[in-house]
Write a protein that holds these residues in place. Sequence first.
Motif, PDB file in Angstrom:
ATOM      1  N   ALA A 330       0.843  -1.199   0.000  1.00  0.00           N
ATOM      2  CA  ALA A 330       0.000   0.000   0.000  1.00  0.00           C
ATOM      3  C   ALA A 330       0.878   1.249   0.000  1.00  0.00           C
ATOM      4  N   GLY A 331       0.397   2.304  -0.644  1.00  0.00           N
ATOM      5  CA  GLY A 331       1.090   3.579  -0.590  1.00  0.00           C
ATOM      6  C   GLY A 331       2.134   3.802  -1.657  1.00  0.00           C
ATOM      7  N   VAL A 332       2.467   2.758  -2.427  1.00  0.00           N
ATOM      8  CA  VAL A 332       3.373   2.921  -3.561  1.00  0.00           C
ATOM      9  C   VAL A 332       2.712   2.286  -4.783  1.00  0.00           C
ATOM     10  N   ASN A 333       3.253   2.581  -5.950  1.00  0.00           N
ATOM     11  CA  ASN A 333       2.652   2.094  -7.181  1.00  0.00           C
ATOM     12  C   ASN A 333       2.521   0.569  -7.204  1.00  0.00           C
ATOM     13  N   GLY A 334       1.461   0.104  -7.842  1.00  0.00           N
ATOM     14  CA  GLY A 334       1.280  -1.318  -8.075  1.00  0.00           C
ATOM     15  C   GLY A 334       1.796  -1.707  -9.443  1.00  0.00           C
ATOM     16  N   SER A 335       1.548  -2.958  -9.818  1.00  0.00           N
ATOM     17  CA  SER A 335       2.100  -3.509 -11.057  1.00  0.00           C
ATOM     18  C   SER A 335       0.995  -3.898 -12.038  1.00  0.00           C
ATOM     19  N   GLY A 336       1.311  -3.733 -13.312  1.00  0.00           N
ATOM     20  CA  GLY A 336       0.394  -4.148 -14.373  1.00  0.00           C
ATOM     21  C   GLY A 336       1.165  -4.739 -15.535  1.00  0.00           C
ATOM     22  N   LYS A 337       0.422  -4.995 -16.600  1.00  0.00           N
ATOM     23  CA  LYS A 337       1.024  -5.397 -17.873  1.00  0.00           C
ATOM     24  C   LYS A 337       0.578  -4.381 -18.918  1.00  0.00           C
ATOM     25  N   HIS A 338       1.475  -3.969 -19.780  1.00  0.00           N
ATOM     26  CA  HIS A 338       1.102  -3.116 -20.896  1.00  0.00           C
ATOM     27  C   HIS A 338       1.023  -4.014 -22.128  1.00  0.00           C
ATOM     28  N   ASN A 339      -0.213  -4.252 -22.544  1.00  0.00           N
ATOM     29  CA  ASN A 339      -0.479  -5.194 -23.628  1.00  0.00           C
ATOM     30  C   ASN A 339      -0.435  -4.447 -24.963  1.00  0.00           C
ATOM     31  N   ASN A 340       0.739  -4.445 -25.599  1.00  0.00           N
ATOM     32  CA  ASN A 340       0.934  -3.731 -26.866  1.00  0.00           C
ATOM     33  C   ASN A 340       0.453  -4.606 -28.016  1.00  0.00           C
ATOM     34  N   TRP A 341      -0.645  -4.188 -28.659  1.00  0.00           N
ATOM     35  CA  TRP A 341      -1.382  -5.013 -29.615  1.00  0.00           C
ATOM     36  C   TRP A 341      -1.335  -4.385 -30.995  1.00  0.00           C
ATOM     37  N   ALA A 342      -1.076  -5.214 -31.999  1.00  0.00           N
ATOM     38  CA  ALA A 342      -1.038  -4.731 -33.382  1.00  0.00           C
ATOM     39  C   ALA A 342      -1.558  -5.819 -34.313  1.00  0.00           C
ATOM     40  N   LEU A 343      -1.684  -5.471 -35.598  1.00  0.00           N
ATOM     41  CA  LEU A 343      -2.160  -6.403 -36.625  1.00  0.00           C
ATOM     42  C   LEU A 343      -1.105  -6.507 -37.717  1.00  0.00           C
ATOM     43  N   ALA A 344      -0.821  -7.736 -38.152  1.00  0.00           N
ATOM     44  CA  ALA A 344       0.188  -7.947 -39.186  1.00  0.00           C
ATOM     45  C   ALA A 344      -0.333  -8.919 -40.232  1.00  0.00           C
TER      46      ALA A 344
END
Length: 713
Positions: A330-344
Amino acid sequence: MYVLLGAFLCVAKERGTKMKIFGTNVFNDSVMRERLPKNIYKSIRSTIDNGLPLDPGVAEVVASAMKDWAIERGATHYTHWFQPLTGLTAEKHDSFISPTDDGRVIMEFSGKELVKGEPDASSFPNGGIRSTFEARGYTAWDCTSPAFLREEGSNVVLCIPTAFCAYTGEALDNKTPLLRSMEALSKQALRMLKLFGDEETSRVVSTVGPEQEYFLVDRAHYEKRMDLVLTGRTLFGAKPPKGQEMEDQYFGSINERVSAFMHDVNREAWKLGISAKTQHKEVAPGQYEIAPVFSLTNIATDHNQLIMDVFKKVANRHGLVCLLHEKPFAGVNGSGKHNNWALATSGGKNLLDPGKTPHENAQFLTFLCAVLKAVDEHAELLRASAANPGNDHRLGANEAPPAIISVFLGDQLSDILAQLQNGGVTHSIAESRMNIGVNTLPLLRKDSTDRNRTSPFAFTGNKFEFRMVPSSLSIAGPNIVLNSIVAEALCQMADRLEEAEDFQGELKKLLKEIALQHSRIVFDGNNYSEEWVAEAARRGLSNISSTVDAIPAWVTAKAVALFAKHGVLSPTELHSRYEILLEHYSKTINIEAQTMLYMSKRQIIPAGLKMLQSLASGISAVKAVSSVPVTVQEGLLIQVSDRMVNLDRSLKALEIKTKEAQVIGEVFERGVFYRDHVFTAMANLRMAADQLEELVDQEYWPLPSYAEMLFRL
């Protein structure tokens, strides 16, 4: 000179070793090309590249080659590696050894064993699809994701990525609907490309580069914290004298211990063919991030599951523990995932690359508008795909996007969207060069737009970054939704354009309509501001702050119709996931509550009593030998006693609410009660315990403090 030459040769040798180890534990394309007959190799490549059905005759040959390759590298067992609805991975190891009539053994592995396995389907989360007495389930080889070797000390296991389904055919995993969603997206994207005259592209795939955030703590501290052991987050902990307010953590120098951990993580990841590219300190003390290179979505999902596992195992070797919870402190930043999505495309073209003159790139604008339409029409579903109990602690704080779904486009594309609304696009904001003002520094290429770290769904040059995804969650769910909703948007657009006599004229009308109808989802400002919350409400955008409120989006009539139309998830499969997610929420909060009660009774209250006894004894001892004032000691005694009373009161309140929750039968109502009543009682108990920690002598307090865990690594 000789010393420098020797050092250079050592570095060169080390770099060469790193190059050589990449993919050494993967049955990848180069291994298949080397070991498979040419016709077999072409057949399996056709399945992988073009999404064609697997030739049954191929499996036997592949199995033999895979077995020989694995055994040469020390493998004695194989497993069908799958991703059940626990959010983790599962495996059952089978030996290659088969007995012979003369009492000896041979090493065997058949095509039948490669293609199909049979784990228990009733002991995994299934949302009522399977009963306890109905145990049969199947795993099916996913040849689009390469097999790999797992090294567990001296033990080596061949892992075969598979899908997992019930005996009745429903998907019981994350892989199956993910592959279905990829096929649905490809089908609709190909329709659109053909309208633009593209007859060469045979397949369109979504690609992902998931950045992963995590914390590291010393194992000695971890083992003294039952909350970390059982729940992955600290349920108690007074605020330390220093947190992240000095902003000196982000991109800071990495100490030797963590650097050694990262070095070993990279080696393990590279051997598994995971192209871990970037690593750095994150904003919170003790927090770090790793980012891979883009890969196909199903492979990226497998790799992300593996990298989380690698973190835990490598951390253990270094006397550390990796925490993947969204909010371990608590009191500091938490964690996530940055889901970088594209089409190829199958030819390697990124369909979300605007090029230098995006206003002239009608195909790019079409796919861009499809994404905007998809996100706006299915914002609640996208929000639900990023919902779990841990993320409820994180979303909306100044560390993660708010719970309101919006899209950041940036100056250039927002300007183009505005032009589309007026019926015609004539220009693009161009890139420029930036002079920093020092002659020896180069002129920097300035992008046509800034970045927005507060946006939950941001365009970042040639991809969309879904920043809301929780750190512990499989990325399969968010990408199932992204693939499916974009497939539906493309389908609706293609239906209309295929009927048009004047394609260009109809496309112009369609893009204008989408720009007008869905511009409400676009916001390039500060998503943290109170003004945006009010503005989002005015626009009619949803603000779903809790997991319990988000989960029902999976089973709305709109969602059921969407997934059924594209063959991604059946109504039965969707309702099972609804049940599983709500059960998971309630079970998570219940475990946390029970852990708090356990720690309060066995650790925190005894520590407070020791402090009281020490103070009382000290006061009596001083009074017995002198007339020295004991005002300070008596004041402290009263404070500790008062806080103990408050702690006891809060503990009893939590016990009552927990018992009330456990008798609620309906799964949604139970989840709401845990959120509104049990979680509130937990917060009150924590506040009481944290206030007590501030007064109790370190000698008596049984739990490592935040200052110790976050700053002594």
